[in-house]
Enzyme design. Structure first.
Site: not given
Ligand code: NAP
Length: 286
Positions: A53, A128, A211
Site C-alpha cells: 500500500y 497477499h 464496493g
Molecule cells: N487483500 C486484497 O487484495 C485487498 C484488496 C483491496 C483492499 N484490501 C483491504 O480492504 C480494505 C477495504 O477496501 P477498500 O478500502 O478498497 O474499499 P471499501 O472499504 O469498500 O471502501 C473504502 C471507501 O469507502 C469510504 N467509506 C468507508 N466507510 C464509509 C462511511 N461510513 N461513510 C462514507 N464513506 C465511507 C471511504 O471514504 P474516505 O476515503 O473518504 O474515508 C473509502 O475511500 C482496504 O483498505 C485494504 O485494507 C485488500
C-alpha cells in the site's frame, strides 16, 4: 464494540482498512493519523495493511509506517490492537500491481514489514495473492516456516479459492486463521469461500466491503435496498452493508477502508446495528 475472534484472539467486529491512506487519492499525513486515531477512539482493534500500500517505488510500506505512527502517537493503550499486514504483492511505481510469491522473497519482505511496524513478531501475516509463477504450496510453505520460527504470530491468506484454502490449512497444519477475499453487495463471488470459512471456523475478512474506494460513494444509488433499510434505521447505508456482512456469519470481520475520521467513526458503529432476519434475507436477495 462487539468482538469477534481471529485465531482465538479477540478483535473488534469492524476493522480499519488502511489502503485509501496510501494509494492514489490518498490524504496528507495528518488526516491519515487522525483517521487511525478515530478508529482507535471508536474501539477498533484490527487494522489491515500491506507492504504494497504505497504509490511510488521508493516508499514500499508507506501504509505500514503510517499505522505504526498512528499507534505510537495515540495517547491511549493500544496493546490489544492486532495489525494484520500482507506480503507477496508489489507496486513498481507505475500504477500497476505485480506478484512475487517466492519463499525467499516472502521471508525477506516479512522482516522489512516487522521493522516498519516496530514489532518483533507480526501479529497476523497474510499471503497477499497467489503468484501464478510459483506453486501455491511453496508460498504457503514459507508462511508455515515463518510461523514455526516465531517471525509471525498468526497466518492468513488472501484472494484464495476453496481449494487453496484447504491446501493452506493442510500445509499450515490447521493453523490458518484468516482468509481475506473481496466481498460486498456488488461483488459476491466469494460466497463459497465465506461458507468454507464458516465451516472450518476460520475468520473471513471481506476486502472492499463497501464496493471499493471508487465505488463506495455510489452505494446508496446502486443498491437501493441497503439505502431503504438504512433510512428505516436512521443510519448510513455503509453501516447497513457492514451489519449485513456481520450477520452472514460469525466468522466475518469486515475491514472498511477510510481516509477520513468521519468514515471510520460511522463504519465502526455498524457493530452495534442489529438487523432483523427479514432484513438480512431481503439484503441478501437484493
Ligand atoms: N487483500 C486484497 O487484495 C485487498 C484488496 C483491496 C483492499 N484490501 C483491504 O480492504 C480494505 C477495504 O477496501 P477498500 O478500502 O478498497 O474499499 P471499501 O472499504 O469498500 O471502501 C473504502 C471507501 O469507502 C469510504 N467509506 C468507508 N466507510 C464509509 C462511511 N461510513 N461513510 C462514507 N464513506 C465511507 C471511504 O471514504 P474516505 O476515503 O473518504 O474515508 C473509502 O475511500 C482496504 O483498505 C485494504 O485494507 C485488500
Amino acid at each position: 464494540m462487539q468482538h469477534r475472534t481471529i485465531g482465538g484472539r479477540a478483535v473488534s467486529a469492524i476493522g480499519l482498512g488502511g489502503m485509501p491512506m496510501s494509494i492514489e487519492g490518498r490524504p496528507d499525513r495528518d488526516r491519515s493519523i487522525a483517521t487511525i486515531h478515530a478508529a482507535l477512539d471508536a474501539g477498533v482493534t484490527l487494522i489491515d495493511t500491506a507492504d504494497a500500500y504505497h504509490l511510488h517505488a521508493d516508499e514500499v510500506g508507506h501504509n505500514e509506517e503510517l499505522i505504526a505512527e498512528g499507534l505510537r502517537t495515540y495517547g491511549g493503550d493500544t496493546s490489544d490492537v492486532l495489525v494484520a499486514t500482507k506480503g507477496g504483492h508489489l507496486r513498481p511505481g507505475d500504477g500497476s500491481w505485480t506478484k512475487d510469491g517466492r519463499p525467499e522473497y516472502l521471508k525477506e519482505a516479512v522482516k522489512a514489514s516487522a521493522k516498519r511496524l516496530g514489532v518483533e513478531a507480526i501479529g497476523l501475516y497474510q499471503f497477499h495473492r497467489p503468484d501464478p509463477n510459483v506453486p501455491y504450496g511453496d508460498s504457503v510453505g514459507a508462511i508455515r516456516d515463518l510461523l514455526d520460527d516465531g517471525v509471525i504470530e498468526m497466518a492468513g491468506i488472501s484472494n484464495a479459492d476453496p481449494g487453496q484454502i484447504r491446501q493452506a490449512q493442510d500445509i499450515l497444519g490447521g493453523r490458518l486463521v484468516s482468509v481475506q477475499n473481496q466481498f460486498s453487495p456488488r461483488f459476491r463471488s466469494s460466497e463459497p469461500e465465506l461458507d468454507l470459512c464458516t465451516e472450518l471456523g476460520i475468520a473471513f475478512l471481506p476486502w472492499s466491503p463497501l464496493g471499493g474506494i471508487s465505488n463506495a460513494g455510489e452505494l446508496a444509488t446502486r443498491h437501493a435496498a441497503f439505502a431503504e433499510v438504512a433510512a428505516d434505521h436512521g443510519v448510513s447505508p455503509y453501516q447497513v452493508v457492514l451489519a449485513w456482512e456481520l450477520a452472514l456469519s460469525h466468522v466475518v470481520v469486515p475491514i472498511p477502508g477510510a481516509s477520513r475520521p468521519a468514515s471510520i467513526t460511522d463504519s465502526a458503529a455498524a457493530a452495534e446495528l442489529e438487523l432483523t432476519a427479514d432484513e438480512v434475507a431481503r439484503l441478501s436477495a437484493a
